[in-house]
Design a protein around this motif. Structure first.
Motif, short mmCIF file in Angstrom:
data_model
loop_
_atom_site.label_atom_id
_atom_site.label_comp_id
_atom_site.label_asym_id
_atom_site.label_seq_id
_atom_site.Cartn_x
_atom_site.Cartn_y
_atom_site.Cartn_z
N MET A 40 0.86 -1.18 0.00
CA MET A 40 0.00 0.00 0.00
C MET A 40 0.90 1.23 0.00
O MET A 40 1.59 1.50 0.97
CB MET A 40 -0.90 -0.02 1.23
N ARG A 41 0.90 1.94 -1.12
CA ARG A 41 1.76 3.10 -1.27
C ARG A 41 0.95 4.35 -0.92
O ARG A 41 -0.05 4.64 -1.57
CB ARG A 41 2.33 3.15 -2.68
N LEU A 42 1.41 5.05 0.11
CA LEU A 42 0.71 6.22 0.63
C LEU A 42 1.46 7.49 0.28
O LEU A 42 2.69 7.50 0.27
CB LEU A 42 0.60 6.11 2.16
N SER A 43 0.71 8.54 0.02
CA SER A 43 1.34 9.82 -0.29
C SER A 43 0.75 10.89 0.63
O SER A 43 0.17 10.59 1.66
CB SER A 43 1.12 10.17 -1.77
N VAL A 44 0.93 12.13 0.22
CA VAL A 44 0.47 13.27 1.02
C VAL A 44 -0.84 13.81 0.44
O VAL A 44 -1.21 13.48 -0.68
CB VAL A 44 1.55 14.38 1.07
N CYS A 45 -1.52 14.64 1.21
CA CYS A 45 -2.84 15.11 0.82
C CYS A 45 -2.81 16.49 0.15
O CYS A 45 -3.86 17.06 -0.12
CB CYS A 45 -3.76 15.13 2.03
N ARG A 46 -1.62 17.00 -0.08
CA ARG A 46 -1.51 18.31 -0.73
C ARG A 46 -0.15 18.41 -1.41
O ARG A 46 0.74 17.61 -1.14
CB ARG A 46 -1.67 19.43 0.28
N GLU A 47 -0.02 19.38 -2.30
CA GLU A 47 1.29 19.59 -2.92
C GLU A 47 2.22 20.21 -1.88
O GLU A 47 1.82 21.07 -1.10
CB GLU A 47 1.15 20.52 -4.12
N GLU B 222 -8.36 0.85 6.59
CA GLU B 222 -8.84 2.05 7.28
C GLU B 222 -7.90 2.45 8.41
O GLU B 222 -7.62 3.63 8.61
CB GLU B 222 -10.25 1.82 7.84
N ASN B 223 -7.40 1.47 9.14
CA ASN B 223 -6.49 1.74 10.25
C ASN B 223 -5.18 2.36 9.75
O ASN B 223 -4.68 3.34 10.31
CB ASN B 223 -6.22 0.46 11.03
N ILE B 224 -4.62 1.80 8.69
CA ILE B 224 -3.39 2.35 8.12
C ILE B 224 -3.60 3.78 7.65
O ILE B 224 -2.78 4.66 7.90
CB ILE B 224 -2.87 1.45 6.98
N LEU B 225 -4.72 4.02 6.98
CA LEU B 225 -5.00 5.38 6.49
C LEU B 225 -5.18 6.36 7.66
O LEU B 225 -4.71 7.50 7.59
CB LEU B 225 -6.24 5.38 5.60
N LYS B 226 -5.84 5.92 8.70
CA LYS B 226 -6.03 6.78 9.88
C LYS B 226 -4.68 7.10 10.54
O LYS B 226 -4.41 8.25 10.89
CB LYS B 226 -6.96 6.08 10.88
N ILE B 227 -3.85 6.09 10.71
CA ILE B 227 -2.52 6.29 11.30
C ILE B 227 -1.70 7.26 10.44
O ILE B 227 -1.07 8.19 10.95
CB ILE B 227 -1.78 4.94 11.47
N HIS B 228 -1.72 7.02 9.13
CA HIS B 228 -0.95 7.86 8.21
C HIS B 228 -1.44 9.31 8.25
O HIS B 228 -0.63 10.24 8.33
CB HIS B 228 -1.06 7.29 6.79
N ARG B 229 -2.75 9.50 8.23
CA ARG B 229 -3.31 10.87 8.25
C ARG B 229 -2.94 11.58 9.56
O ARG B 229 -2.56 12.75 9.55
CB ARG B 229 -4.83 10.82 8.08
N THR B 230 -3.03 10.89 10.67
CA THR B 230 -2.67 11.47 11.96
C THR B 230 -1.20 11.87 11.98
O THR B 230 -0.85 12.97 12.41
CB THR B 230 -2.97 10.48 13.11
N GLU B 231 -0.34 10.99 11.48
CA GLU B 231 1.10 11.28 11.44
C GLU B 231 1.38 12.47 10.52
O GLU B 231 2.16 13.35 10.86
CB GLU B 231 1.89 10.05 11.01
N LEU B 232 0.73 12.50 9.35
CA LEU B 232 0.92 13.64 8.44
C LEU B 232 0.50 14.95 9.10
O LEU B 232 1.20 15.96 8.99
CB LEU B 232 0.11 13.45 7.15
N ASP B 233 -0.65 14.95 9.75
CA ASP B 233 -1.14 16.17 10.41
C ASP B 233 -0.15 16.64 11.47
O ASP B 233 0.12 17.84 11.58
CB ASP B 233 -2.52 15.94 11.03
N GLU B 234 0.40 15.70 12.23
CA GLU B 234 1.39 16.06 13.26
C GLU B 234 2.67 16.59 12.62
O GLU B 234 3.26 17.56 13.11
CB GLU B 234 1.70 14.85 14.14
N VAL B 235 3.08 15.98 11.52
CA VAL B 235 4.29 16.44 10.82
C VAL B 235 4.07 17.84 10.25
O VAL B 235 4.93 18.72 10.41
CB VAL B 235 4.68 15.45 9.69
#
Length: 141
Positions: A50-57, A111-124
């Motif tokens: 599962m390749r995850l990216s960021v939610c904005r440029e 869903e869990n992976i996406l939630k973890i990733h989104r939380t980490e991105l927001d913190e970053v």
């Protein structure tokens, strides 16, 4: 907001072609963070990539900062491994985990992976917002 469904296919490790549909899974949130997803078979075990990216440029300085502050250990309880890919336009994290035939379990894991990733991105994003001068100076050196 309507749910999104993603299809996971088995990828031929020799040709790179997607060959067989393994399942279709509902994703209620953060589907925009999935760059792509597929399964490879390794020693008779199916592993999801599962390749995850960021939610904005990202601005140039943010690219490095995001990798510096993103903690891949947030996936230690769910992933076999996590690989950072800095070769593309935006950062990519490849999260590898075991495939399961149980559709409900697969949806829960995704869903869990996406939630973890989104939380980490927001913190970053929060952590790096005041770091532009640190990273912009690096470019000039």
């Amino acid at each position: 907001m309507e749910d999104t469904f993603i299809v996971i296919m088995l990828k031929n490790s020799q040709t790179g072609f997607l060959e067989t549909e393994l399942g279709s899974y509902k994703v209620a949130e953060n589907e925009n963070l999935i760059h792509n997803i597929y399964v490879l078979e390794n020693n008779s075990k199916k592993e999801v990539y599962m390749r995850l990216s960021v939610c904005r440029e990202l601005l140039d300085w943010e690219f490095s900062a995001v990798f510096d502050y993103y903690d891949i250990d947030v996936f230690k309880d769910i992933a076999i491994k996590v690989i950072e890919d800095d070769e593309g336009y935006n950062p990519i994290w490849e999260v590898v985990f075991e495939f399961t035939e149980n559709d409900d379990e697969m949806e829960r894991i995704i869903e869990n992976i996406l939630k973890i990733h989104r939380t980490e991105l927001d913190e970053v994003y929060e952590e790096i917002k005041s770091k532009e001068s640190d990273y912009s100076n690096e470019d000039r050196v």
